[in-house]
Write an enzyme that holds these catalytic residues in place. Structure first.
Site, PDB file in Angstrom:
ATOM      1  N   ASP A  17       0.870  -1.161   0.000  1.00 16.06           N
ATOM      2  CA  ASP A  17       0.000   0.000   0.000  1.00 16.06           C
ATOM      3  C   ASP A  17       0.917   1.223   0.000  1.00 16.06           C
ATOM      4  OD1 ASP A  17      -2.478   1.523   0.435  1.00 16.06           O
ATOM      5  OD2 ASP A  17      -1.685   1.840   2.450  1.00 16.06           O
ATOM      6  N   LEU A  18       0.403   2.383  -0.361  1.00 18.06           N
ATOM      7  CA  LEU A  18       1.244   3.589  -0.410  1.00 18.06           C
ATOM      8  C   LEU A  18       0.966   4.524   0.769  1.00 18.06           C
ATOM      9  CD1 LEU A  18       1.132   4.321  -4.254  1.00 18.06           C
ATOM     10  CD2 LEU A  18       2.950   3.204  -2.955  1.00 18.06           C
ATOM     11  N   ASP A  19      -0.201   5.174   0.752  1.00 12.11           N
ATOM     12  CA  ASP A  19      -0.515   6.180   1.767  1.00 12.11           C
ATOM     13  C   ASP A  19      -0.479   5.590   3.174  1.00 12.11           C
ATOM     14  OD1 ASP A  19      -0.957   7.919  -0.326  1.00 12.11           O
ATOM     15  OD2 ASP A  19      -3.139   7.712  -0.284  1.00 12.11           O
ATOM     16  N   ASP A 186      -1.260  -0.478   5.987  1.00 14.51           N
ATOM     17  CA  ASP A 186      -1.581   0.048   7.319  1.00 14.51           C
ATOM     18  C   ASP A 186      -3.037  -0.175   7.711  1.00 14.51           C
ATOM     19  OD1 ASP A 186      -3.072   3.085   7.063  1.00 14.51           O
ATOM     20  OD2 ASP A 186      -2.209   2.211   5.270  1.00 14.51           O
TER      21      ASP A 186
END
Length: 233
Positions: A17-19, A186
């Site tokens: 995942d990024l954010d 996250d």
């Protein structure tokens, strides 16, 4: 710290995942929303609205087009146009595009820590490293641009996590099985639930900023992204 809740077999792909996984997205999204609002505030018809008119636009468009929620980029673009047309603003399409561009420019004003970039580079020597994101950040615009073998984004590449679309597509494009992907994120609701449901392995980067509905366990829990260095041995 790396805690194993279940044993995992050998994997070939590590998905991120990024954010809020590879960088703190909270100040970035705050600045992006401000950039959009600053542009819109210069339009008299918009400035005259009381309350959070942007939220009204966003929710109003989604109510009419519920399928849009899987593509947050298109949702924002359409909601901006919807609001400006509702207000009968001259050149509504132009202003919608400019307001979105202001948002997008600030949205990609990101500087990922060098240590994170180095970790991804080290992992790529042993695994395929990909990104699977529900967000609208454009990795080509900042220093993650050379860090992935594949980037998949909700909307253009399928429904948002926890749906399995992007995990399935990653398998097709990389020629691997679902149980050869380890997904790191996250969010328990989107990342862990999505990976678990798809048949991938899941790593939860513990995030206490928001409440979660999903009660399932990640295969692995970590408190720091650098715990993944243990996968290099």
């Amino acid at each position: 710290m790396m805690r194993f809740n279940r044993a995992i077999s050998a994997v070939k792909v590590i998905s991120f995942d990024l954010d809020d996984t590879l960088y703190d997205n909270r100040p970035i999204i705050k600045n992006a929303i401000k950039a959009q609002q600053d542009y819109l505030a210069a339009i008299p018809e918009w400035a005259a609205q009381s309350g959070d008119f942007w939220r009204t636009c966003r929710n109003g468009y989604a109510l009419e087009h519920p399928e849009i929620i899987n593509d947050v980029t298109l949702w924002r673009q359409k909601a901006l146009l919807w609001g400006l047309e509702t207000l009968k603003v001259d050149n509504a399409a132009f202003h919608a595009e400019q307001a979105y561009n202001a948002f997008a420019k600030a949205r990609s004003d990101i500087k990922v820590a060098t240590e994170v970039i180095d970790l991804l580079a080290a992992l790529r020597k042993k695994y395929k490293v990909i990104a699977i994101t529900n967000g609208n950040v454009d990795v080509s615009q900042f220093n993650l641009k050379d860090s992935f073998d594949l980037v998949l984004q909700a909307g253009p590449h399928g429904n948002a996590k926890p749906e399995s679309d992007m995990f399935d597509l990653a398998c097709q494009q990389l020629g691997v099985n679902l149980n050869e992907i380890l997904h790191v994120g996250d969010s328990l609701d989107s990342d862990v639930q999505g990976a678990n449901n798809a048949g991938c392995y899941s790593v939860w980067l513990e995030n206490a900023f928001v409440p979660y509905c999903y009660k399932g366990l990640a295969d692995i829990e970590i408190s720091d992204i650098f715990a993944l260095k243990s996968l290099l041995v």
